[in-house]
Design a protein around this motif. Structure first.
Motif, PDB file in Angstrom:
ATOM      1  N   GLU A 167      16.060  24.437 -30.785  1.00 20.11           N
ATOM      2  CA  GLU A 167      16.317  25.754 -30.195  1.00 20.11           C
ATOM      3  C   GLU A 167      15.610  26.870 -30.967  1.00 20.11           C
ATOM      4  O   GLU A 167      15.072  27.811 -30.369  1.00 20.11           O
ATOM      5  CB  GLU A 167      17.826  26.034 -30.179  1.00 20.11           C
ATOM      6  N   LEU A 174      11.085  28.771 -26.807  1.00 20.99           N
ATOM      7  CA  LEU A 174      11.804  28.188 -25.675  1.00 20.99           C
ATOM      8  C   LEU A 174      11.018  28.341 -24.375  1.00 20.99           C
ATOM      9  O   LEU A 174      11.135  27.505 -23.473  1.00 20.99           O
ATOM     10  CB  LEU A 174      13.183  28.834 -25.539  1.00 20.99           C
ATOM     11  N   PRO A 196      20.751  22.845 -30.273  1.00 20.52           N
ATOM     12  CA  PRO A 196      21.172  24.207 -30.631  1.00 20.52           C
ATOM     13  C   PRO A 196      21.177  24.423 -32.152  1.00 20.52           C
ATOM     14  O   PRO A 196      21.657  23.580 -32.915  1.00 20.52           O
ATOM     15  CB  PRO A 196      22.598  24.296 -30.070  1.00 20.52           C
TER      16      PRO A 196
END
Length: 230
Positions: A167, A174, A196
Motif C-alpha cells: 500500500e 497505487l 495495507p
C-alpha cells in the motif's frame, strides 16, 4: 536440502545460478528472480525456503554480463551500486536468461512437475515478462517495479499470475497498481493482493521495510497459488 551453484546454458555461453533441492530430492520447480542486489544471502534464503516446501528452486544470476555473482546489501554505497547495475541491464536479455533457466529446469531429473517464476522488485517485472513468453506455467510478482510501463505484455499472459503489492510503496504508487489491474480486468488468470501499511520490499527480512504480517500472508498465498497451479 542440497545447495550448489550450477551453470545455465545461454546460447554459446553460460551463466551461474544458485540451486536448492528439496529433502526428497525432486519436485516441481520455481525460478527465484533477484532484486537489484544480486543473488545475495537473502535470495539464497528464499530459494532454501521454497526447497524446504518441496520445490526445486533456482535463482539465476541476472547481472552476470556486468558483474557476475555480485552480492549487495540494501543501503549505502551498495544501494547505488545496485541501481547502477540495474540501469546497465538489458531487460530483453534478462528475460531470455530466465527463459533459458526454465528450459534447463525442464531437463533436470530432479524436476518432476511444472515450472513457475517468483520475482521480487526488478525480479517481479522479469517474472511478469517471462510469463508473457509462455516459458513458465505460472508466475508471481512481488512489488514488481515497471510492470505498469510494460502493459503490452499483459495480453500475452495466458497462464496463472499472482501480484503482491504494498500500500505504501514509494516506488509503485497505487495509481500504477490500478493500471496493472485494469490491464487484467478481462483475464481470469490474474490475482492481486494489496498489503495495507506495507512498504516496498516488505517480504525481505534484511530490509528495514520488512513487514512480518504482510510477508507471511504473501508467502502463504504464494504457496497456495503454486500448489494449485504446478
Amino acid at each position: 536440502m542440497t545447495t550448489q551453484w550450477i551453470d545455465i546454458p545461454s546460447g554459446s555461453d553460460s551463466f551461474g545460478g544458485y540451486l536448492s533441492l528439496p529433502r526428497r530430492g525432486s519436485g516441481p520447480a520455481v525460478i527465484i528472480i533477484q532484486e537489484i542486489f544480486g543473488v545475495n544471502g537473502q535470495i539464497r534464503a528464499v530459494c532454501d525456503q521454497y526447497a524446504a516446501a518441496g520445490y526445486v528452486a533456482l535463482a539465476p544470476d541476472v547481472f552476470w554480463r556486468t558483474k557476475p555473482r555480485v552480492e549487495l546489501t540494501y543501503e549505502g554505497t551498495d544501494l547505488q551500486t545496485a541501481v547502477d547495475l540495474a540501469q546497465k541491464t538489458n531487460i530483453d536479455l534478462a528475460v531470455a536468461d530466465i527463459a533459458a533457466t526454465a528450459d534447463l529446469l525442464r531437463t533436470l531429473p530432479e524436476v518432476s512437475g511444472k515450472v513457475a517464476a517468483v520475482g521480487f522488485c526488478m525480479g517481479g517485472l522479469l517474472s511478469y515478462l517471462v510469463a508473457s513468453t509462455g516459458k513458465v506455467d505460472a508466475a508471481i510478482a512481488y512489488y514488481g517495479g515497471g510492470i505498469q510501463g510494460n502493459l503490452d505484455a499483459a495480453s500475452k499472459i495466458t497462464e496463472p499470475i499472482l501480484f503482491h503489492y504494498a500500500e505504501n510503496d514509494h516506488a509503485i504508487p497505487l495509481s500504477a497498481v490500478e493500471v496493472v489491474k485494469s490491464a487484467f480486468a478481462s483475464h481470469h488468470n490474474a490475482s492481486f493482493h494489496l498489503y495495507p501499511g506495507a512498504e516496498h520490499g516488505f517480504s525481505c527480512t534484511d530490509r528495514t521495510s520488512y513487514n512480518q504480517r504482510a510477508a507471511t500472508l504473501a508467502h502463504g498465498r504464494s504457496l497456495t497459488f503454486l500448489a494449485e497451479h504446478l
